[in-house]
Design an enzyme around this catalytic site. Structure first.
Site, PDB file in Angstrom:
ATOM      1  N   GLU A  44       0.779  -1.245   0.000  1.00 56.70           N
ATOM      2  CA  GLU A  44       0.000   0.000   0.000  1.00 56.70           C
ATOM      3  C   GLU A  44       0.808   1.291   0.000  1.00 56.70           C
ATOM      4  O   GLU A  44       0.265   2.372   0.294  1.00 56.70           O
ATOM      5  CB  GLU A  44      -1.001   0.002   1.172  1.00 56.70           C
ATOM      6  CG  GLU A  44      -2.105  -1.029   0.976  1.00 56.70           C
ATOM      7  CD  GLU A  44      -3.243  -0.946   1.979  1.00 56.70           C
ATOM      8  OE1 GLU A  44      -4.236  -1.684   1.787  1.00 56.70           O
ATOM      9  OE2 GLU A  44      -3.133  -0.151   2.936  1.00 56.70           O
TER      10      GLU A  44
HETATM   11  C1  BMA Z   1      -4.782  -2.795   4.776  1.00 61.06           C
HETATM   12  C2  BMA Z   1      -3.639  -3.645   5.240  1.00 61.06           C
HETATM   13  C3  BMA Z   1      -3.276  -3.311   6.640  1.00 61.06           C
HETATM   14  C4  BMA Z   1      -4.483  -2.908   7.448  1.00 61.06           C
HETATM   15  C5  BMA Z   1      -5.746  -3.408   6.816  1.00 61.06           C
HETATM   16  C6  BMA Z   1      -6.980  -3.089   7.600  1.00 61.06           C
HETATM   17  O1  BMA Z   1      -4.372  -1.554   4.758  1.00 61.06           O
HETATM   18  O2  BMA Z   1      -2.585  -3.523   4.394  1.00 61.06           O
HETATM   19  O3  BMA Z   1      -2.349  -2.297   6.647  1.00 61.06           O
HETATM   20  O4  BMA Z   1      -4.363  -3.425   8.705  1.00 61.06           O
HETATM   21  O5  BMA Z   1      -5.887  -2.848   5.570  1.00 61.06           O
HETATM   22  O6  BMA Z   1      -7.193  -1.729   7.694  1.00 61.06           O
END
Ligand code: BMA
Length: 822
Positions: A437
């Site tokens: 991300e």
């Molecule tokens: C995404 C994942 C985590 C996070 C999850 C829930 O961003 O990559 O970083 O814990 O969603 O929000």
């Protein structure tokens, strides 16, 4: 090779900033017994010097530990006569995180990357008799803050922003499912090795022909100090999966590198779980002098052809994102893995095994090792090899704009090289991925995610240059993907028509209803998730009895998701009647999570429709496990108790999965996933039940399920409404191969009849569960952690569900169903 683990004689103490390191380490006061491998927080907890950070609100009370500096000391005796050879090396498996190491007063190492192992020649520094090894740990938090002050604050999601400057597991800074626990200490083993000559590396890439009929093993063995053992020889041997010796070659005199190629006709293949055996060859390299074995290195290798395929999807823009294993297209149902504990040295091989075995038992094909954690322990990948679980391996960057200055890149290079070299022999490893991300956070800040690399997003140089180059050099032939999510339009790394996607329009972002999952997926959904409360066992460690009610401060404290309470309330109230008592509330959250995740997986697997029609290649749920007692997206909690969603995913990922969907007020669609290699011919029988338990309509469909895809089987003129539900069974030769049910949404509109669920303990073991009226989401729970063969299932009159419940015995059984929420 003599190995001596330094496990005895360790103590630790908090640094006294008023003293120099010399004064402090020489002073005899303040030392406490330490376990190595270990971390300060683990030892202070064991000594009862800090409250358990997992309980109630204690996390807040232990932050001083991670913000302080600490010293570790090991006093050990050593004698030259014990050393057979004149080469002694101090091996340090990993230091968390910013540390300097001293041996007998001489600094021998400075390290600020917890993912790096070190080998330091110490022959000349060791003293006959007493020796002292000292490790001075500086708070990674303080170091990060100092770097941030110097180099600038970078945007992050989750945790303190200074984390981007420190090569430490990012989740330690706190995440939206975990506490902030900045562990500090020698988290990996420390040992002495005495050897004149050793095997430094064993590497054997395997090329397999497209027709899978021939495999070439290209073994390369690297020997350290061959010149010191002129009479020694190296043997390289390959054994087949049954243990038969296939080929053997002995080399002498020793040289630094030996290469040997072995060709295997019609090799036994390694398959993912459910597709075939996880056949593994054994490659053994042995260094010996006469009868003395000086060193051995072996690897278990799998012959398989794993391809990331991106081809056209008929009638749609973009391209697929899917995997083929041994030329078989596979739908990658699976999950994201986070570290299995905040205190990493506590994670046992058993803990890895139970989690991964559960994943395999749920017909999961892929586990993504998420970028905010660690490169997992060898046992993790060995287990994935053994269980047939493909691994998507992130490099360790998550939800941040990372720097790319020289020192940082050099540290990342060393870290990535060692991770690639350590993991590249595992057949389970399907793909390397640059980060988690980071393109998302950059895009959210309007920082360019394509085109020339800029200072606004400098780490692209790492994800788009350094890492792919290292992977191509050190692990050619394995796919590399720059990030997750990534792919598609240059201005949209989360493009639904190309690459992988993180689907957070449900729960986060616009909080769409979970019923909208099917049309909000993508080519490969590598993240999606819904929250639920954990088991009673886990809640018991979270909160004191008085704190165990929905919305208590203690529960909120273990519910780290941003706006979590609000979001959960929305999804619960949109779908279910919401009770106030903790037990039924817990059940309600688990029913809701199960419904949501099943809707997602069913909807996306339905798009895996065969050649030219692989609209979606996989669905990896966020998250498989927890690292502490939490209210989170996990489907298996920290007490290793599967939530109802685990069973719902297992049903949706079954090799043969029958599904029904709403088509109109009067008709419903029927389709089935078939991940077997056989064409299945059968009958689908559908019944329309009143909620009071009368059959009010039946229909049959003659069907054919094509192999390795999902097939639309047709539609039936039966539909659900507020007082009717559908039940379906797929029969082949009279045997039930799969079942399905369809209930009207939202479930809160239903007024159910008491199903009067009855349980019979079967003489041959197991339970028979039946109901007098349609019962939804029947949940069995016991104090003991029972490996239910089924849970959260639906029941229809006259059709008992038979299930295994090993270890249940006479333990009290709690049974709930949706009726209980009325
Ligand atoms: C995404 C994942 C985590 C996070 C999850 C829930 O961003 O990559 O970083 O814990 O969603 O929000």
């Amino acid at each position: 090779m003599q190995r001596r683990d330094l496990v005895e004689g360790w103590s630790f103490k908090q640094r006294d900033p008023a003293k120099t390191l010399e004064e402090d380490s020489a002073a005899e006061d303040g030392w406490l017994p330490a376990s190595v491998p270990g971390v300060v927080q683990g030892d202070l907890l064991a000594l009862g010097l800090i409250p358990d950070p997992f309980q109630s609100l204690n996390e807040a009370a232990v932050q001083w530990v991670g913000e302080s500096d600490w010293i570790y000391r090991c006093r050990f005796s050593w004698s030259p006569v014990d050393a057979a050879h004149d080469e002694t090396t101090l091996c340090v498996g990993g230091l968390d995180t910013c540390a300097t190491v001293w041996l007998n007063g001489r600094q021998i190492l400075a390290s600020d990357n917890m993912f790096l192992a070190h080998r330091i020649p110490v022959q000349t520094l060791l003293l006959p008799g007493d020796n002292e090894l000292l490790i001075a740990f500086e708070s990674a938090f303080r170091i990060g803050k100092a770097r941030e002050a110097e180099l600038g604050k970078m945007p992050v999601w989750n945790g303190d922003s200074s984390r981007v400057y420190v090569r430490k597991a990012q989740y330690h800074y706190g995440w939206d499912w975990g506490p902030c626990l900045l562990t500090i200490g020698p988290w990996q083993p420390i040992w002495l090795e005495n050897a004149a000559t050793r095997i430094a590396d064993l590497y054997c890439p395997i090329e397999i022909d497209e027709d899978l009929q021939h495999a070439r093993f290209s073994a390369r063995v690297t020997v350290e100090h061959p010149e010191k053992s002129p009479l020694a020889e190296l043997q390289v041997a390959l054994y087949d999966p049954a243990g038969e010796l296939l080929a053997e070659r002995t080399f002498s005199p020793l040289e630094e590198t030996f290469e040997h190629t072995l060709d295997i006709e019609r090799p036994e293949l390694w398959w993912p779980h459910g597709y075939g055996a996880q056949a593994r060859y054994r490659l053994v390299s042995t260094l010996r002098e006469g009868d003395v074995v000086m060193d051995v290195k072996e690897q278990r290798l799998g012959v398989r052809r794993v391809r990331l395929v991106q081809d056209a999807v008929v009638g749609e823009a973009g391209k697929s994102f899917r995997f083929e294993v041994n030329n078989v297209p596979v739908f990658c149902g699976g999950a994201n893995w986070i570290p299995a504990d905040m205190l990493l040295p506590r994670v046992s091989a058993d803990r890895y095994r139970v989690y991964l075995q559960l994943a395999a038992d749920a017909h999961m094909l892929m586990i993504r090792v998420w970028g905010g954690g660690i490169y997992e322990a060898d046992i993790f990948y060995d287990l994935c090899d053994e269980l047939g679980l493909l691994v998507w391996q992130d490099f360790l960057f998550a939800c941040g704009i990372y720097p790319a200055h020289e020192a940082f890149v050099a540290s990342v290079r060393a870290e990535a090289e060692s991770a690639i070299q350590r993991l590249r022999h595992h057949p389970c490893l399907a793909l390397w991925c640059g980060n988690n991300e980071d393109y998302d956070i950059a895009r959210s800040q309007n920082r360019p995610i394509a085109g020339p690399v800029t200072d606004a997003f400098p780490a692209r140089a790492i994800y788009e240059q350094l890492l792919p180059e290292l992977c191509a050099e050190l692990d050619p032939g394995r796919a590399y993907w720059p990030g997750s999510p990534y792919g598609g339009a240059p201005d949209n790394n989360n493009d639904r028509l190309e690459g992988d996607q993180h689907v957070w329009s449900i729960w986060h972002q616009t909080m769409l209803p979970y019923q909208d999952y099917p049309q909000n997926g993508g080519r490969f959904v590598s993240e999606f998730g819904m929250v639920a409360l954990p088991s009673a066992t886990s809640l018991a460690t979270t909160a004191k009895p008085i704190e165990r009610y929905p919305g208590s401060r203690a529960l909120d404290f273990h519910f780290k998701a941003e706006g979590g309470v609000r979001r959960l309330a929305v999804y619960l109230n949109e779908n279910l009647r919401v009770p106030a008592d903790i037990e039924r509330y817990r059940y309600a959250t688990q029913v809701m999570q199960a419904e949501a995740l099943a809707a997602a997986v069913r909807g996306w697997r339905q798009q895996f429709q065969g050649p030219g029609r692989y609209g979606c290649g996989g669905a990896l749920v966020w998250q498989l496990n927890d690292c502490w007692p939490a209210i989170s997206w996990s489907i298996i909690d920290d007490a290793v108790r599967p939530k109802l969603a685990y069973y719902a995913m297992r049903r949706a990922l079954a090799p043969i999965a029958l599904e029904m969907g709403y088509e109109s007020e009067a008709a419903s669609a029927v389709w089935a996933g078939n991940s077997t290699g056989e064409e299945i011919h059968g009958i689908v029988q559908v019944r329309r039940w009143s909620l009071s338990g009368q059959i009010e309509g039946e229909e049959e469909l003659a069907v054919m399920l094509a192999p390795h895809r999902t097939t639309r089987l047709g539609s039936i003129d039966l539909a659900v409404d507020d007082t009717h539900v559908l039940q379906a069974r797929l029969l082949t030769d009279g045997a039930v191969r799969a079942t399905a049910s369809l209930w009207p949404e939202p479930l809160r509109y239903l007024t159910l009849t008491d199903p009067e669920i009855a349980v019979e303990v079967l003489p041959e073991g197991g339970l028979s569960i039946r109901a007098k009226a349609p019962a939804k989401s029947v949940w069995l729970e016991a104090e003991a952690n029972i490996a239910w063969s089924e849970n959260g299932f639906d029941l229809f009159p006259g059709e008992p569900v038979i299930l295994r419940a090993p270890g249940l015995a006479r333990a009290p059984l709690v049974i709930r169903s949706l009726f209980d929420l009325q």
